[in-house]
Design an enzyme around this catalytic site. Structure first.
Site, PDB file in Angstrom:
ATOM      1  N   ARG A 155       0.839  -1.216   0.000  1.00 21.85           N
ATOM      2  CA  ARG A 155       0.000   0.000   0.000  1.00 21.85           C
ATOM      3  C   ARG A 155       0.868   1.258   0.000  1.00 21.85           C
ATOM      4  O   ARG A 155       0.567   2.237   0.689  1.00 21.85           O
ATOM      5  CB  ARG A 155      -0.941   0.047   1.225  1.00 21.85           C
ATOM      6  CG  ARG A 155      -1.875  -1.090   1.366  1.00 21.85           C
ATOM      7  CD  ARG A 155      -2.911  -1.166   0.239  1.00 21.85           C
ATOM      8  NE  ARG A 155      -3.625  -2.385   0.383  1.00 21.85           N
ATOM      9  CZ  ARG A 155      -3.202  -3.541  -0.136  1.00 21.85           C
ATOM     10  NH1 ARG A 155      -2.111  -3.607  -0.874  1.00 21.85           N
ATOM     11  NH2 ARG A 155      -3.892  -4.641   0.057  1.00 21.85           N
ATOM     12  N   SER A 207     -10.234  -0.887   4.584  1.00 20.98           N
ATOM     13  CA  SER A 207      -9.373  -1.267   5.718  1.00 20.98           C
ATOM     14  C   SER A 207      -8.800  -0.007   6.354  1.00 20.98           C
ATOM     15  O   SER A 207      -8.171   0.789   5.671  1.00 20.98           O
ATOM     16  CB  SER A 207      -8.198  -2.115   5.228  1.00 20.98           C
ATOM     17  OG  SER A 207      -8.690  -3.235   4.543  1.00 20.98           O
ATOM     18  N   GLU A 302      -3.949   2.725   7.343  1.00 15.30           N
ATOM     19  CA  GLU A 302      -3.776   2.742   5.889  1.00 15.30           C
ATOM     20  C   GLU A 302      -4.402   4.032   5.342  1.00 15.30           C
ATOM     21  O   GLU A 302      -3.970   4.595   4.347  1.00 15.30           O
ATOM     22  CB  GLU A 302      -4.476   1.516   5.278  1.00 15.30           C
ATOM     23  CG  GLU A 302      -4.356   1.461   3.765  1.00 15.30           C
ATOM     24  CD  GLU A 302      -5.145   0.293   3.154  1.00 15.30           C
ATOM     25  OE1 GLU A 302      -5.187  -0.798   3.760  1.00 15.30           O
ATOM     26  OE2 GLU A 302      -5.716   0.498   2.068  1.00 15.30           O
TER      27      GLU A 302
END
Ligand SMILES: Cc1cc2nc3c(=O)[nH]c(=O)nc-3n(C[C@H](O)[C@H](O)[C@H](O)COP(=O)(O)OP(=O)(O)OC[C@H]3O[C@@H](n4cnc5c(N)ncnc54)[C@H](O)[C@@H]3O)c2cc1C
Length: 306
Positions: A155, A207, A302
């Site tokens: 990510r 998420s 995230e």
């Protein structure tokens, strides 16, 4: 006094406004906008599906309305930044091309797919990105980054670090191949719809936390105490699903004000009832503090806080 008149689109459903929100339809228009607003605070967004606006934005929010895709040859397709990634995958699947189908239904646009290195079901954008076309915000010149130059990680990419704010991703070239991805795509859509909040129905940014990686010794010590702990060896260390850690701490379904840990997938924090950004941040802080206390593991967001 600053006037914040422009609501900022974001999938969390947070009521945040910007001084200005500008959508552009071509590279020339983008250059023009950047020239006119030189020196001002600029943030380029996609669908706002990985952002948490913690306050109003004291600057210009940019969004692309360039949303076309074209085949460069039989193995590569170039998509403009404002095209929804899932629309691209749907079109490719219809045309009997595969390669990106595991990324089906991930919200957001092509531009951010490279910035975030989105991923799901063992596939990451970096596995299918050939190169990334950008516009330099300062010189207004185009620059192409190879896959390696993007320094993709979990990510993560150079666009979130040393290149942050300097380059606007204008298009992404993905590699594809002929093949029927219909079944995989349908299965993934069904699975995702079963456990993730639907954009437009429940506010979230997917998420909230990244999965942590811990040294082997730490994982082994934890496994003695928690023999059922899921764990996956990787070059970065042992990956432990953050969802499992959060669930073990008893957070599934818990609320703080209008914010809630999503009962079907505890990695997700949702805006269940008119939550403020502060309530979401406070819930996230409490979740990560309890994981740290119980397991000695730090879980990082995230989601990008703005
Ligand atoms: C329900 C749900 C499920 C999700 N599931 C997943 C998943 O399975 N896997 C996954 O990886 N992510 C997932 N996400 C997170 C999100 O979809 C991705 O991070 C996506 O890439 C964000 O795209 P966006 O267009 O909304 O970008 P935004 O959230 O608007 O922006 C994200 C970042 O990219 C920057 N950015 C955006 N466009 C550009 C551009 N053209 N040039 C330069 N910088 C740019 C922004 O400034 C910001 O820093 C999920 C989100 C939701 C709401």
């Amino acid at each position: 006094m600053t006037n914040y008149n422009f609501p900022i689109p974001n999938t969390f459903g947070i009521d945040a406004k910007a001084k200005l929100f500008i959508e552009y339809y071509s590279l020339d228009e983008l250059r023009q906008v950047l020239k006119e607003h030189k020196g001002e605070r600029i943030l380029h967004i996609g669908q706002g599906s990985n952002l948490l606006f913690t306050k109003d934005f004291d600057g210009v929010i940019l969004h692309s309305k360039m949303a076309r895709a074209r085949f460069l040859d039989d193995e590569t397709v170039e998509a403009q930044n404002g095209l929804r990634l899932d629309d691209l995958i749907a079109q490719l699947t219809d045309m009997n091309y595969c390669g990106l189908e595991k990324l089906s239904l991930i919200p957001g646009e092509v531009g951010a797919s490279a910035v975030q290195n989105v991923g799901a079901y063992g596939c990451e954008a970096k596995d299918v990105i050939v190169r990334v076309h950008t516009l330099d915000v300062e010189t207004l010149k185009e620059r192409v980054f190879t896959n390696e130059e993007c320094k993709f990680g979990y990510r993560d990419s150079a666009f979130k670090h040393e290149l942050k704010g300097r380059y606007i991703v204008t298009s992404v070239v993905y590699k594809v191949k002929p093949g029927d991805a219909t079944k995989t795509r349908e299965e993934i859509i069904e699975t995702r719809n079963g456990k993730l909040p639907k954009v437009g129905e429940v506010g979230s940014a997917g998420s909230f936390f990244m999965n942590p990686f811990v040294p082997e010794e730490q994982a082994n010590a934890l496994l003695k105490q928690y023999p059922d702990m899921p764990h996956f060896a990787s070059p970065q260390g042992v990956k432990i699903p953050a969802a499992w850690l959060i669930e073990q701490c008893g957070w599934k379904g818990k609320t703080l004000g209008g914010a809630q840990v999503w009962p079907k997938q505890p990695l997700v924090i949702v805006n269940a009832n008119n939550a403020s950004a502060q309530e979401i941040m406070e819930l996230a802080a409490q979740v990560s503090a309890s994981v740290k206390e119980k397991f000695g593991i730090t879980i990082s967001p995230e989601v990008n806080y703005i």
